[in-house]
Design a protein around this motif. Structure first.
Motif, PDB file in Angstrom:
ATOM      1  N   ALA A   1       0.828  -1.208   0.000  1.00  0.00           N
ATOM      2  CA  ALA A   1       0.000   0.000   0.000  1.00  0.00           C
ATOM      3  C   ALA A   1       0.860   1.254   0.000  1.00  0.00           C
TER       4      ALA A   1
ATOM      5  N   MET B   1      -5.778  -0.290   0.687  1.00  0.00           N
ATOM      6  CA  MET B   1      -5.863  -1.482  -0.151  1.00  0.00           C
ATOM      7  C   MET B   1      -7.207  -1.563  -0.864  1.00  0.00           C
ATOM      8  N   ARG B   2      -8.303  -1.188  -0.163  1.00  0.00           N
ATOM      9  CA  ARG B   2      -9.628  -1.192  -0.799  1.00  0.00           C
ATOM     10  C   ARG B   2      -9.649  -0.194  -1.949  1.00  0.00           C
TER      11      ARG B   2
ATOM     12  N   TYR C   1      -6.619   7.890   7.643  1.00  0.00           N
ATOM     13  CA  TYR C   1      -5.599   6.899   8.020  1.00  0.00           C
ATOM     14  C   TYR C   1      -5.663   6.679   9.524  1.00  0.00           C
TER      15      TYR C   1
ATOM     16  N   ARG D   1      -7.685  -1.630  -4.923  1.00  0.00           N
ATOM     17  CA  ARG D   1      -8.365  -2.729  -5.618  1.00  0.00           C
ATOM     18  C   ARG D   1      -9.592  -2.237  -6.401  1.00  0.00           C
TER      19      ARG D   1
ATOM     20  N   ASN E   1      -3.535   1.711   9.959  1.00  0.00           N
ATOM     21  CA  ASN E   1      -3.580   0.471   9.182  1.00  0.00           C
ATOM     22  C   ASN E   1      -3.798   0.830   7.719  1.00  0.00           C
ATOM     23  N   THR E   2      -3.602  -0.144   6.853  1.00  0.00           N
ATOM     24  CA  THR E   2      -3.650   0.120   5.400  1.00  0.00           C
ATOM     25  C   THR E   2      -4.908  -0.444   4.732  1.00  0.00           C
ATOM     26  N   SER E   3      -5.916  -0.787   5.512  1.00  0.00           N
ATOM     27  CA  SER E   3      -7.118  -1.418   4.939  1.00  0.00           C
ATOM     28  C   SER E   3      -7.801  -0.518   3.918  1.00  0.00           C
ATOM     29  N   SER E   4      -8.022   0.734   4.291  1.00  0.00           N
ATOM     30  CA  SER E   4      -8.718   1.648   3.365  1.00  0.00           C
ATOM     31  C   SER E   4      -7.881   1.889   2.110  1.00  0.00           C
TER      32      SER E   4
END
Length: 476
Positions: free
Chosen positions: A2, A33-34, A25, A37, A28-31
């Motif tokens: 990310a 990565m979403r 932020y 993608r 974490n890097t979840s948002s």
């Protein structure tokens, strides 16, 4: 992954490097990565038929991290600086969005910087066809011994380059075998084992024996040899030791007494002189003796006035002491110049060694007739005798004699002994003939190369003025 496509713009916000969109932020890097993608199809099957080229630009955080690492390395700052309140406040004022890495992260970044720099240095060294090494040992203030090995070579751009192969703690006994083992490991690691043409060290027996064990040509450090010559000459002049001893006491007094220090500054201001501090002598470096005597002589008026107004048991210098000091400085000056010149040299310096010794001998001989004080005469005689003794075999050292002969500034005029100069000429002709596969006639006599033209150097420099004088005499 990310962080390859996002940059941190504030402690709680990131910006995409592919599009201008900003996301929240929360450590974490979840948002991120979403977003990659769904919007840019990074990491999805759709990417298999697409070409994605991430922007090459370095993020602002990466730039600041790199600058921080450079500051730590260049200024030799401790990693703990990132925990200092003042440093944090200063950085926050410059850029509130920058998150300073912690000590552990900073240590890893410095280590990565070291590895990357070492890889570049190794690539540079690998291109050299031949190298020379210098090695030295010293003891830290904590009484830990260290060994440093430096590599010197000519680059493809015909520039002199220097790379430190290693500075390592040396807890072993300083035997030739242990030194040879440590240097052999470094040469193997850097891939230069069969490229080394010479090893320059001091005159210590273990260093010389180490070179023999490694089957390397050993060349004694000229600055170290000069240091031994002057220190021995000073030791053979006990009358000067009295002046040096009193000088050390006077310097110590002005260094340790606030009142004396202030009084000296006051006298310097009254005499409209720069406020120079006195210099302390260092036993291991003879040129510190020169610096001490020179400063004492130059500051004699404000120093004498300061001592006269202070209550102390110090014995001030007399006018005769200053006369002796002045003539000793005159004798020592060219040795100081030779040491400084070689230390500041940005080019290959081997060709200067033999001519410098010739200049020193010529200077001392020419000055002896102008010295009137017995102390100055004794020091000059000791220097002259020790020069002759210590450097008697210098012109027979192949590496130095060949370098002098090939230097267009010197050629055979750089030698004191014309026999040694002729021997060097014959050796050079044989080597050239061997390289070009030419067979020399059995009875042929090698011809001397053309004499060097007089130097155009015009600085007010005693050593080079003496060289010009020698050239004039030779060309008459």
């Amino acid at each position: 992954m990310a962080w390859d496509h996002f940059t941190l713009v504030s402690p709680n916000k990131v910006r995409c490097l592919i599009c201008p969109q900003e996301l929240a932020y929360h450590d974490n890097t979840s948002s991120m990565m979403r977003h990659l993608r769904s919007i840019h199809h990074v990491g999805t099957p759709q990417m298999s038929n697409q070409t994605f080229n991430p922007p090459p630009a370095v993020s602002r955080k990466q730039q600041l991290d790199a600058a921080l690492v450079d500051m730590i390395v260049v200024d030799m700052q401790p990693f703990s600086i990132v925990e200092d309140k003042g440093f944090k406040a200063f950085v926050n004022l410059l850029d509130p969005t920058y998150i300073i890495p912690n000590r552990k992260a900073l240590g890893k970044k410095v280590d990565d910087k070291y590895k990357a720099t070492k890889e570049k240095a190794m690539a540079l060294v690998s291109k050299a066809s031949a190298v020379s090494l210098t090695a030295d040992m010293w003891t830290s203030i904590h009484m830990d011994a260290y060994l440093a090995v430096t590599c010197h070579f000519i680059t493809e751009e015909v520039q002199l380059s220097t790379v430190v192969l290693g500075v390592q703690k040396f807890p072993q006994t300083h035997t030739a075998a242990h030194l040879a083992e440590a240097k052999d490991v470094l040469m193997e690691e850097w891939g230069i084992k069969w490229k080394v043409t010479g090893l320059v060290t001091d005159c210590a027996p273990n260093m010389i024996a180490c070179a023999n064990l490694l089957h390397l040509r050993h060349i004694m450090c000229f600055a170290h040899m000069l240091n031994l010559v002057v220190k021995r000459s000073l030791a053979q002049t006990p009358e000067l030791e009295d002046i040096r001893s009193r000088g050390r006491k006077i310097v110590g007094h002005f260094k340790s007494s606030t009142a004396a220090k202030q009084k000296l500054s006051e006298m310097q201001r009254q005499l409209a002189r720069p406020e120079h501090k006195l210099i302390q002598e260092v036993d291991t470096r003879w040129n510190s003796t020169f610096a001490v005597l020179e400063r004492l002589f130059n500051e004699r008026e404000p120093m004498g006035a300061a001592l006269a107004s202070l209550s102390s048991d110090l014995t001030p210098f007399t006018s005769e002491d200053y006369q002796a000091m002045h003539q000793c400085l005159d004798v020592l000056k060219p040795f100081h110049q030779a040491t400084v010149e070689l230390s500041e040299e940005k080019q290959v310096s081997a060709s200067k060694v033999i001519p410098l010794v010739k200049m020193l001998k010529h200077y001392i001989s020419s000055r002896c007739g102008h010295i009137t004080h017995p102390l100055g005469m004794k020091l000059a005689t000791n220097l002259k005798n020790n020069l002759i003794e210590k450097f008697a075999m210098l012109e027979k050292v192949t590496a130095l004699s060949m370098a002098t002969l090939l230097d267009p500034r010197f050629k055979e005029l750089g030698f004191c002994s014309q026999v040694c100069a002729q021997t060097a000429i014959e050796r050079l002709i044989r080597e050239c003939a061997g390289t070009m596969h030419i067979e020399l006639p059995a009875q042929s006599q090698p011809q001397s190369p053309p004499r060097a033209a007089p130097s155009n150097r015009l600085e007010d420099d005693s050593l080079w003025h003496s060289w010009t004088g020698m050239l004039v005499l030779n060309n008459r």
